[in-house]
Design a protein around this motif. Structure first.
Motif, PDB file in Angstrom:
ATOM      1  N   SER A 122      -0.682   8.475  -0.656  1.00  0.00           N
ATOM      2  CA  SER A 122      -1.186   9.169  -1.848  1.00  0.00           C
ATOM      3  C   SER A 122      -0.061   9.883  -2.594  1.00  0.00           C
ATOM      4  CB  SER A 122      -2.312  10.134  -1.466  1.00  0.00           C
ATOM      5  OG  SER A 122      -1.853  11.035  -0.493  1.00  0.00           O
ATOM      6  N   ASN A 151       0.829  -1.202   0.000  1.00  0.00           N
ATOM      7  CA  ASN A 151       0.000   0.000   0.000  1.00  0.00           C
ATOM      8  C   ASN A 151       0.858   1.244   0.000  1.00  0.00           C
ATOM      9  OD1 ASN A 151      -2.816   0.444  -0.027  1.00  0.00           O
ATOM     10  ND2 ASN A 151      -2.991  -1.072   1.632  1.00  0.00           N
ATOM     11  N   ALA A 201      -0.544   2.856  -9.784  1.00  0.00           N
ATOM     12  CA  ALA A 201       0.791   3.347  -9.473  1.00  0.00           C
ATOM     13  C   ALA A 201       1.847   2.273  -9.734  1.00  0.00           C
ATOM     14  CB  ALA A 201       0.854   3.790  -8.014  1.00  0.00           C
ATOM     15  N   ASP A 202       1.574   1.054  -9.317  1.00  0.00           N
ATOM     16  CA  ASP A 202       2.561  -0.024  -9.416  1.00  0.00           C
ATOM     17  C   ASP A 202       3.009  -0.290 -10.846  1.00  0.00           C
ATOM     18  OD1 ASP A 202       4.082  -2.383  -8.714  1.00  0.00           O
ATOM     19  OD2 ASP A 202       2.408  -3.541  -9.530  1.00  0.00           O
ATOM     20  N   HIS A 222       5.191   7.009  -7.936  1.00  0.00           N
ATOM     21  CA  HIS A 222       5.307   5.695  -8.583  1.00  0.00           C
ATOM     22  C   HIS A 222       4.693   5.700  -9.976  1.00  0.00           C
ATOM     23  CE1 HIS A 222       6.597   2.039  -6.253  1.00  0.00           C
ATOM     24  NE2 HIS A 222       6.926   3.036  -5.449  1.00  0.00           N
ATOM     25  N   ARG A 263       1.958   7.312  -4.463  1.00  0.00           N
ATOM     26  CA  ARG A 263       1.231   6.792  -5.637  1.00  0.00           C
ATOM     27  C   ARG A 263       1.494   7.663  -6.859  1.00  0.00           C
ATOM     28  NH1 ARG A 263      -2.954   5.435  -1.799  1.00  0.00           N
ATOM     29  NH2 ARG A 263      -4.239   7.231  -2.339  1.00  0.00           N
ATOM     30  N   THR A 320      -2.823   1.807  -5.731  1.00  0.00           N
ATOM     31  CA  THR A 320      -1.493   1.190  -5.685  1.00  0.00           C
ATOM     32  C   THR A 320      -1.377   0.021  -6.663  1.00  0.00           C
ATOM     33  OG1 THR A 320      -1.322   1.767  -3.344  1.00  0.00           O
ATOM     34  CG2 THR A 320       0.244   0.137  -4.184  1.00  0.00           C
TER      35      THR A 320
END
Lengths: 220, 481
Positions: free
Chosen positions: A42, A39, A132-133, A48, A45, A167
């Motif tokens: 914000s 996780n 994001a990931d 990323h 995120r 995420t």
């Protein structure tokens, strides 16, 4: 072969007299627990997403508010000088874009004739979520959110609210892929269209857009 | 492929093609390195693999339920599902849809099942234009060849050959520059997409809980194929299912990393039925054809059913020492590499691909690379056993093993055989080894020397050795060791 016979054949081979009609119980569903615990905050995120999206050849502009978003958008138009722009017919997107496209030829999906969209240079869309990931834009298409708007042009610009960035991919799936109430086409886009089919030499824009730009707005 | 009937003949042809070998090695290395980087950065890869295996095994073990659920949900979403027992039935179904639509042109995106059923030939014979729109597949189609790699179909073609093929297809003033060639493909395809009546795709995963079809691609051609023509046909193997979207997250982490070393492919498209009321684009009809073609037979075979867990990533090709030398065409099948050597003989009846399980050194690299842990090399051994049981072996081999069994069954026969062999090898032995490339020895001696039989065998030495052993143990007892 009809469905019944087909499923019966499978059941017989598995060793059942007839196909199962009740959902089988499961020991595990989906991702391992450690991944569920992944996780990001914000702020992380946004960082990323930007890192991953840029790493795959996409462009990211992070802006604070609507005024900055409009300036960024107008700036892109001044750089790219499109002849025609296509855009989702979507109230929120329209409100964000405001007057930043003044003086441009803008086609609205579902309002202007569909065949004109095959000649747009830039397609402007919102999004349903971003990941994001993986640096992924999630576009759930239907109604005014036409598929062609981001598929056909050579440049795709997507507006992303910071709160839309999740995420993991799975969180985005939970938002847009609800089995009984999902759009008929949900597109997960990670960077520009690419191919390495000619001597392993990577090239972009082979079928889809050659450039994908995400404008991320913090205050949204 | 007119390269001979046995994998050995075809391999010999491939081994003579230096460009092919260099290209295959380069591509396989590149994909393998990228996979390594992508899995390392994700971390806990073994746990991901285990989860992938669990999900696939559960799905396949309850395929009757999930396939039924999938079909019901496709119907609910406005799509149409048909079930084909074999390749010819599936082809006929495609043909019927195309005739009903009075379609003249079809655009396709990469699909192994479409290769499996040979749909292009069927459509061309029916005077329907079929265009492969994946760049690599398009090149292969123009060359009238078949893909040489599951993921990168045209690795055996160089840019000069590609330029020539594109020029023949109407390209003017082309150079061998990647951008120029890709630009020609984009312009040509774009017209085809907009004009085509029907689009055909495969299916990476069907989601049972929603009836969705999920496609992983990089070029974006699949999205044109599914959305621009009025009719979309999906060809899917019956095992290509996942129960839920939650399971898709696992596969989305496993498949692209294993296939190309990407964290995720550029595009993941989730299609749930045709366009809806109020949509202004997307296909108006969606037809899903679910194919068995030998798959269900594997379900009853405990040693083979895991082959249905395969997610078609191609990782086993990239690590296979045999594939790396001979490339995809030498396998003579739609499915090359280690997984192809397992799939081809079981999806097809008869002896046609019975030679493929021998195209392996059984090193196990394939099993180790597999993101869903299919024990591919065990299956290759099992298929070799099955060949023997079915009598699908050469008479000389059968005779050799009969002789072996006879000689080794009784100690007297064994001793006699060894003595005879020691005398018989006499004229062939030089410096303690055999180099002569004769008879059944050739397969070994062509590449390396065979060791000669020792003048005294272990058995003959045993008396002396036992004596020595007793003496040593007594001595060590005395010194208190």
């Amino acid at each position: 072969m009809n469905k019944e016979a087909f499923l019966n054949r499978i059941a017989t081979q598995i060793g059942r007299p007839r196909p199962l009609t009740k959902a089988p119980s499961r020991d595990v569903v989906g991702i391992p627990d450690f991944w569920r615990e992944f996780n990001l905050s914000s702020d992380e995120r946004i960082v990323h997403f930007e890192e991953r999206f840029t790493g795959l050849g996409g462009e990211v502009r992070v802006v604070d508010d609507i005024a900055q978003l409009r300036t960024a958008l107008a700036g892109i138009m001044a750089d790219r000088k499109p002849e025609r722009i296509g855009m989702w017919n979507d109230a929120e997107l329209e409100q964000w874009v405001g007057n930043s496209l003044e003086g441009q030829t803008v086609l609205k999906w579902g309002v202007d004739p569909r065949d004109q969209f095959s000649s747009i240079n830039i397609g402007i869309t919102g999004c349903s979520a971003a990941v994001a990931d993986t640096g992924t834009l999630v576009l759930a298409c239907g109604g005014g959110r036409g598929r062609s708007v981001h598929l056909l042009p050579s440049i795709h610009i997507a507006m992303v609210g910071a709160s839309q960035i999740v995420t993991r991919l799975g969180e985005a799936l939970e938002r847009v892929a609800k089995p009984t109430e999902m759009d008929s086409y949900v597109h997960f886009v990670t960077g520009p269209s690419r191919s390495s089919d000619i001597e392993n030499d990577q090239t972009t824009g082979i079928h889809g857009p050659a450039a994908v730009i995400a404008i991320v707005m913090r205050q949204a | 492929m007119n390269q001979g009937n046995h994998v050995l003949d075809r391999a010999r042809v491939a081994l003579g093609d230096d460009f092919l070998r260099a290209a295959v090695r380069f591509t396989a290395d590149r994909l393998r390195t990228k996979k390594y980087t992508a899995t390392e950065s994700l971390g806990r890869w073994e746990e991901w693999r285990s989860r992938g295996q669990q999900i696939r095994a559960h799905t396949v073990a309850h395929l009757d339920y999930y396939l039924g659920q999938f079909a019901d949900n496709v119907t609910r979403a406005g799509g149409n599902v048909q079930f084909a027992a074999d390749a010819s039935e599936a082809s006929q179904m495609v043909l019927d849809i195309i005739r009903a639509k009075q379609a003249r042109s079809v655009v396709k995106s990469k699909s192994m099942v479409s290769e499996e059923i040979g749909i292009n030939h069927v459509l061309e014979a029916a005077d329907v234009e079929v265009v492969e729109t994946d760049l690599g597949e398009y090149i292969v189609q123009l060359a009238k060849e078949t893909p040489s790699h599951i993921i990168i179909p045209a690795i055996h073609k160089n840019r000069q050959q590609i330029k020539d093929l594109f020029t023949e297809a109407g390209g003017e003033n082309l150079t061998t520059d990647t951008k120029t060639l890709a630009g020609f493909a984009r312009r040509t395809m774009r017209k085809k997409f907009l004009e085509a009546d029907v689009g055909i795709t495969g299916c990476n995963f069907g989601i049972a809980e929603s009836g969705s079809v999920v496609l992983f691609t990089n070029e974006g051609n699949a999205d044109m194929v599914t959305n621009l023509p009025q009719t979309h046909i999906v060809l899917m193997g019956m095992e290509r299912l996942l129960p839920t979207f939650a399971d898709l997250e696992v596969m989305a982490n496993l498949l692209p990393r294993s296939a190309t070393g990407q964290n995720i492919t550029t595009y993941m498209s989730v299609l749930t039925g045709p366009r809806r009321e109020g949509d202004h684009d997307g296909a108006r009809e969606m037809h899903i054809i679910v194919l068995d073609n030998g798959r269900s037979n594997q379900l009853a075979d405990a040693k083979m059913k895991e082959v249905l867990n395969c997610i078609r990533c191609g990782a086993c090709l990239n690590v296979c020492p045999v594939y790396r030398q001979i490339g995809g065409h030498a396998y003579g099948s739609v499915y090359p590499g280690p997984i192809g050597a397992v799939l081809s003989p079981v999806l097809n009846q008869g002896e046609q691909y019975a030679d493929l399980p021998y195209a392996s050194s059984l090193c196990g690299a394939c099993s180790e690379a597999c993101p869903v842990k299919i024990p591919i090399h065990d299956m290759l051994v099992y298929l070799r056993q099955r060949n023997v049981e079915r009598g699908w072996v050469k008479p000389a081999e059968r005779a050799a093993f009969k002789g072996f069994a006879f000689a080794f069954a009784k100690v007297g026969r064994y001793k006699l055989a060894m003595r005879t062999a020691r005398i018989g090898q006499g004229p062939l032995v030089r410096d303690g080894h055999i180099e002569a490339k004769i008879g059944p020895l050739r397969g070994w001696t062509e590449g390396r020397n065979a060791p000669a039989l020792a003048q005294q065998s272990f058995r003959e030495m045993w008396g002396l050795l036992e004596q020595e052993l007793k003496t040593t143990s007594r001595e060590s007892g005395r010194t208190g060791k």
